[in-house]
Design an enzyme around this catalytic site. Structure first.
Site, PDB file in Angstrom:
ATOM      1  N   ASP A  34      -7.258 -16.406 -24.046  1.00 49.54           N
ATOM      2  CA  ASP A  34      -6.045 -16.838 -24.741  1.00 49.54           C
ATOM      3  C   ASP A  34      -5.837 -18.341 -24.583  1.00 49.54           C
ATOM      4  O   ASP A  34      -6.216 -18.923 -23.569  1.00 49.54           O
ATOM      5  CB  ASP A  34      -4.857 -16.071 -24.146  1.00 49.54           C
ATOM      6  CG  ASP A  34      -3.634 -16.161 -25.028  1.00 49.54           C
ATOM      7  OD1 ASP A  34      -3.773 -16.489 -26.214  1.00 49.54           O
ATOM      8  OD2 ASP A  34      -2.528 -15.925 -24.522  1.00 49.54           O
ATOM      9  N   HIS A  51     -10.889 -22.385 -31.493  1.00 52.99           N
ATOM     10  CA  HIS A  51     -11.616 -21.124 -31.308  1.00 52.99           C
ATOM     11  C   HIS A  51     -13.102 -21.402 -31.024  1.00 52.99           C
ATOM     12  O   HIS A  51     -13.723 -20.706 -30.226  1.00 52.99           O
ATOM     13  CB  HIS A  51     -11.487 -20.244 -32.556  1.00 52.99           C
ATOM     14  CG  HIS A  51     -10.087 -19.739 -32.769  1.00 52.99           C
ATOM     15  ND1 HIS A  51      -9.454 -18.929 -31.853  1.00 52.99           N
ATOM     16  CD2 HIS A  51      -9.204 -19.922 -33.777  1.00 52.99           C
ATOM     17  CE1 HIS A  51      -8.237 -18.632 -32.299  1.00 52.99           C
ATOM     18  NE2 HIS A  51      -8.058 -19.235 -33.455  1.00 52.99           N
ATOM     19  N   LEU A 148     -27.165  -7.500 -18.569  1.00 52.07           N
ATOM     20  CA  LEU A 148     -25.749  -7.826 -18.733  1.00 52.07           C
ATOM     21  C   LEU A 148     -25.241  -7.100 -19.968  1.00 52.07           C
ATOM     22  O   LEU A 148     -25.792  -7.241 -21.056  1.00 52.07           O
ATOM     23  CB  LEU A 148     -25.557  -9.344 -18.902  1.00 52.07           C
ATOM     24  CG  LEU A 148     -24.112  -9.793 -19.115  1.00 52.07           C
ATOM     25  CD1 LEU A 148     -23.302  -9.701 -17.828  1.00 52.07           C
ATOM     26  CD2 LEU A 148     -24.032 -11.222 -19.630  1.00 52.07           C
TER      27      LEU A 148
END
Lengths: 299, 294
Positions: A34, A51, A148
């Site tokens: 955020d 972003h 991962l």
């Protein structure tokens, strides 16, 4: 590039080694990334650039996670609620997603080298068809990796996920009996069916809510809120979160143990190991796989 | 060799942070003893009056107030809370104008779980069980029996509307005091309630109603929300602010459906629970901006 080639300074290497040696490294970490837009505003950039900076930071974070020994990462990239944003911003975000998923397909060899498996969780039907295909392809080409696990929550809310789980039971559970349905079975129908619950939830930008992210899975998760905007996150912020988790997990050990026992008991209570429940779960898996394959191979 | 050295360094770091935390805790407990002994000089009425004035003053400065306050009491023994602390929070919540408070105590009875009976005794307030785990609570109302118009003779002499008794009678008898709604959340209200609703839907899945719900996920989501509200018998909004009594932030699995936009704040372990420390959390809540995805 999804996994950054982060160059550690000597003191960062030392800090990483110290943290690793302490044990209690989370197996699964979830990030609520955020603050991208507020960061963009503070730097006089366009929202989409915020972003984009956020994505760069994610690739660094993935590198830190790999190096510290975290096996699974879930990131909240795009909420269903985000469709309420301006048309231009939604379009920019979807374009950014297209670009990044295309990178995965083009950088297949690199991701395979790191052993990263991509899983996109969310209601993909709400996305444009071309993006759905890209996502399906990215998931298919990395499905054999196991170093991962990267779960990307895209077009996701937790309520939608829980509803989807109920819907799956109602639609595909022809063989089930009412007594087979309990919280364990709902959990097995979530998007995160094959993942352990997150050990640590890391939220940036000073907000102290969870914003409908993995609400079901968080019952024993340590939540760490930090004031920094996501694109400004540094290795030190990351390690602070890990250290907070290490200390908290010692204190929450008894509670977690109790929950694990309850979890095992629930499996017993709902005939989880019975043939019909196992058959149902296999049906769910094969149905999801079929949808994914048909999406990734369609023209 | 180096591994042991790193482990030692981690241990030293952990000890240093623990020492700081313990010193801070002791400082807060010392401060708490001072504040508590200061409060002992006054009787409960004076303290209530003082708190009321303070909370009303703060209320004017708050830009928003939660309608539903949630309290989570975690497993941390250092952050232990008893009934009198909860009773104090309930009284502050009622004074400041919060509609309902839900309480989720993770501890077992053996480990000091808050019991309704003890809470009643400790708060010395109006307490009424409306239904299972759902109560009505209010600060003690000293309504003298002599204010009953029919028994004190005021009705007979015909002066009841001018002599002040009627006024008092209006206040005490006709105007319903604003009670605080209290919900005691238990484990069955959490994930297992969603499973229960799923089971109910499964039993009627051939019905036209369920089939129509399956055609649209949004409708199904709304149906689950409505059913959850019906089962828990909420008569207010989902929790807006949650105060966690635990050193670490954890939801402990509480209401996964209803807490998606709840603001979580931990109450500083060791700090004296009084009107000031309570309001501090309300200020934090007041400052947060909800964007609802926009």
């Amino acid at each position: 590039m999804w996994i950054s080639d982060y160059k550690y300074k000597w003191h960062e290497i030392l800090a990483m080694k110290i943290m690793r040696s302490g044990g209690y490294i989370p197996r699964h970490i979830a990030f609520v990334m955020d603050g991208n837009r507020r960061y963009a505003k503070s730097q006089h950039l366009r929202n989409i650039e915020g972003h984009s900076h956020g994505f760069d930071k994610l690739s660094k974070c993935l590198r830190w996670c790999l190096d510290i020994g975290i096996k699974e990462v879930t990131t909240f990239a795009f909420s269903i609620e985000n469709f309420k944003r301006s048309e231009e911003e939604v379009k920019d975000l979807l374009d950014l997603a297209r670009e990044k998923f295309l990178n995965i397909i083009n950088d297949e060899a690199k991701l395979n080298e790191h052993g990263v498996r991509i899983l996109v969780i969310g209601n993909l039907n709400l996305l444009p068809e071309d993006l759905q295909k890209l996502i399906a392809k990215a998931m298919t080409i990395t499905e054999h990796n196991d170093k991962l696990f990267l779960n990307i929550a895209f077009s996701y809310t937790s309520r939608d996920e829980m509803t989807q789980s109920v819907e799956t039971i109602l639609k595909l559970g022809d063989e089930l009996q009412p007594e087979d349905i309990n919280e364990r079975l709902i959990e097995e129908c979530l998007y995160t069916r094959h993942s352990p619950p997150p050990d640590l939830l890391f939220r940036t930008s000073g907000e102290t809510r969870i914003s409908d992210f993995m609400m079901w899975q968080l019952s024993t998760t340590v939540i760490y809120f930090t004031n920094i905007f996501w694109p400004e996150i540094t290795l030190w912020n990351f390690l602070s979160g890990i250290f907070a988790y290490q200390r908290a997990s010692i204190r929450l050990e008894a509670f977690k143990r109790q929950k694990r026992l309850e979890h095992a008991q629930q499996a017993k209570n709902c005939n989880y190991y019975s043939d019909r429940v196992q058959l149902f779960l296999r049906t769910v898996d094969s149905y999801r796989k079929k949808v994914l394959v048909s999406l990734s191979t369609s023209n | 060799m180096f591994v042991y050295l790193y482990q030692l360094m981690w241990l030293v770091l952990r000890i240093l942070v623990n020492v700081y935390e313990i010193l801070h805790f002791l400082f807060l407990r010392f401060q708490a003893i001072l504040l508590w002994s200061y409060d002992q000089q006054y009787n409960s009425t004076t303290i209530t009056r003082r708190d009321r004035a303070f909370l009303q003053r703060c209320k004017t400065e708050l830009t928003k107030l939660p309608r539903h306050l949630n309290i989570i009491i975690g497993t941390d023994p250092l952050a232990r809370v008893n009934e009198s602390v909860v009773a104090r929070i309930l009284s502050y919540a009622q004074i400041i104008g919060i509609d309902c408070v839900s309480l989720y105590d993770v501890r077992s009875e053996l480990n000091g779980q808050i019991l309704k009976e003890n809470l009643c005794k400790s708060s010395k307030s109006y307490w009424n069980e409306l239904q299972h785990n759902h109560y009505e609570w209010g600060l003690d109302i000293h309504a003298p029996e002599t204010k009953d118009l029919k028994t004190n003779g005021c009705m007979a002499n015909g002066v009841h509307s001018e002599n002040g008794s009627a006024c008092n009678g209006d206040v005490y008898q006709k105007k319903a005091p604003a009670y605080l709604k209290i919900y005691n959340i238990s484990g069955v209200d959490n994930r297992s309630l969603i499973a229960k609703i799923c089971r109910e839907l499964f039993q009627q899945r051939e019905s036209a109603k369920v089939q129509s719900l399956l055609a649209d996920r949004k409708q199904l989501e709304q149906h689950i929300s409505d059913e959850l509200a019906k089962h828990i018998q909420w008569s207010c909004v989902d929790p807006e602010l949650s105060i966690i009594f635990n050193r670490d932030i954890c939801t402990f699995g509480m209401l996964p459906w209803q807490t998606r936009f709840t603001e979580f704040h931990t109450f500083e372990t060791g700090r004296y629970v009084n009107a000031e420390s309570f309001v501090k959390l309300l200020y934090k809540y007041s400052k947060c901006e909800q964007r609802w995805g926009k």
